[in-house]
Design an enzyme around this catalytic site. Sequence first.
Site, mmCIF file in Angstrom:
data_model
loop_
_atom_site.group_PDB
_atom_site.id
_atom_site.type_symbol
_atom_site.label_atom_id
_atom_site.label_comp_id
_atom_site.label_asym_id
_atom_site.label_seq_id
_atom_site.Cartn_x
_atom_site.Cartn_y
_atom_site.Cartn_z
ATOM 1 N N MET A 27 6.706 2.199 -12.156
ATOM 2 C CA MET A 27 5.623 2.615 -12.173
ATOM 3 C C MET A 27 5.844 4.050 -11.919
ATOM 4 S SD MET A 27 2.635 0.081 -11.629
ATOM 5 C CE MET A 27 2.556 -0.064 -9.658
ATOM 6 N N GLY A 28 7.088 4.622 -11.730
ATOM 7 C CA GLY A 28 7.369 5.970 -11.090
ATOM 8 C C GLY A 28 7.380 6.026 -9.788
ATOM 9 N N LEU A 30 9.708 7.402 -8.076
ATOM 10 C CA LEU A 30 10.992 6.560 -7.931
ATOM 11 C C LEU A 30 11.644 6.611 -6.440
ATOM 12 C CD1 LEU A 30 12.838 7.085 -11.220
ATOM 13 C CD2 LEU A 30 11.212 5.426 -10.455
ATOM 14 N N GLY A 33 15.182 2.429 -4.241
ATOM 15 C CA GLY A 33 15.408 0.855 -4.638
ATOM 16 C C GLY A 33 15.511 0.843 -6.133
ATOM 17 N N HIS A 34 14.594 1.728 -6.794
ATOM 18 C CA HIS A 34 14.532 1.961 -8.076
ATOM 19 C C HIS A 34 15.963 2.373 -8.669
ATOM 20 C CE1 HIS A 34 10.051 2.655 -7.690
ATOM 21 N NE2 HIS A 34 10.161 1.749 -8.210
ATOM 22 N N GLY A 144 13.294 -5.712 -8.570
ATOM 23 C CA GLY A 144 13.794 -5.598 -7.096
ATOM 24 C C GLY A 144 13.117 -6.935 -6.494
ATOM 25 N N GLN A 145 13.827 -7.585 -5.574
ATOM 26 C CA GLN A 145 13.524 -8.587 -4.701
ATOM 27 C C GLN A 145 12.518 -8.361 -3.750
ATOM 28 O OE1 GLN A 145 14.141 -11.979 -4.966
ATOM 29 N NE2 GLN A 145 12.552 -12.340 -3.312
ATOM 30 N N LYS A 146 12.246 -7.084 -3.444
ATOM 31 C CA LYS A 146 10.988 -6.493 -2.580
ATOM 32 C C LYS A 146 9.932 -7.301 -3.034
ATOM 33 C CE LYS A 146 8.398 -3.653 -0.499
ATOM 34 N NZ LYS A 146 7.056 -3.908 -1.229
ATOM 35 N N SER A 182 9.456 1.328 -0.513
ATOM 36 C CA SER A 182 8.428 0.977 -1.512
ATOM 37 C C SER A 182 7.532 2.635 -1.730
ATOM 38 C CB SER A 182 7.305 0.467 -0.683
ATOM 39 O OG SER A 182 5.963 0.320 -1.163
HETATM 40 O O1 PAF Z 1 6.869 -3.137 -9.787
HETATM 41 C C1 PAF Z 1 6.420 -2.338 -10.497
HETATM 42 O O2 PAF Z 1 6.581 -1.428 -10.502
HETATM 43 C C2 PAF Z 1 5.666 -2.970 -11.718
HETATM 44 O O3 PAF Z 1 4.601 -4.040 -11.037
HETATM 45 C C3 PAF Z 1 5.853 -3.179 -13.037
HETATM 46 C C4 PAF Z 1 6.860 -4.403 -12.937
HETATM 47 C C5 PAF Z 1 6.607 -1.971 -13.213
HETATM 48 C C6 PAF Z 1 4.932 -3.659 -14.090
HETATM 49 O O4 PAF Z 1 3.812 -2.352 -14.048
#
Ligand code: PAF
Length: 280
Positions: A27-28, A30, A33-34, A144-146, A182
């Site tokens: 969901m951006g 970032l 973790g991403h 991510g496991q988070k 997060s």
């Molecule tokens: O974890 C997220 O960022 C969102 O829940 C996901 C998996 C991209 C779905 O919108």
Amino acid sequence: MKIVETCAEMAALCRTVQRPLGLVPTMGALHDGHIALVRRARADSETMAASIFVNPSQFGPNEDFATYPRSFERDLHLLEENGADLVFAPPPEEVYPDGFDTWIEPGSVAQGMEGSARPGHFRGVVTVVAKLFTITRPDRAYFGQKDGQQVAVIRKLNDDLNLGVDVVVMPTIREPDGLALSSRNAYLTPDERETAPAVYRALCAAEDVWRRGERDADRIRRAANNILGREALIHAVDYISIVDADTMQPVGTIPVGGRVMIAIAVRLGSVRLIDNVVLS
Ligand code: PAF
């Protein structure tokens, strides 16, 4: 790096790219973790795609959809720097056009914890993830496991609907003091930020009790609760749950050899923090 805004163009492109195709749905906003997911996807794949879509259907009416952190230009820069080939960034009306009326309803795996605290959340998550998988048809997708319950819900979606994606789950990335990364950490005031690592300390205390041989879930839960109870800024503990790591069903006694997750959600000021550890 190509940025794509329509489902039709993304689907057409993904049919022609070199395989394996790795997808990192986001969901951006970032963070590291991403980026760990992006790097792993890059290393595993011939073609690496990420999606940036703040999915309105996974937010409740009183949640933070409007204010959810957005940093599109920075996200693009990070994705390019880390080798993304494709970025799917559709506007909401592309994913949910007028008349959109088909939803996927997850079952018991989505009912406790985040499912109870955020009614409809996982319905929105699985519907959008199913759409992303259908549009891009990735060989692998990275999470991510988070968001431990989300991982279990997506695995079940993938298995039950035979979506055929290899779901890869990466460990939680933490700040040096233990706070899980997060996008919502950006909401924490300095005092709240100082308190926030108590969630991980509580998880570690629970894990420690288990390592020392305790198998009773209530006693393990109490160890975590004692840590959280010392923090005046934590004004609600939504749950401390001890569940089977695949089904998300509560366990009373931790089985020998079973994979069990301890998950916590707390409210700290206006922020809701979630975190978990898996005992195995
Ligand atoms: O974890 C997220 O960022 C969102 O829940 C996901 C998996 C991209 C779905 O919108």
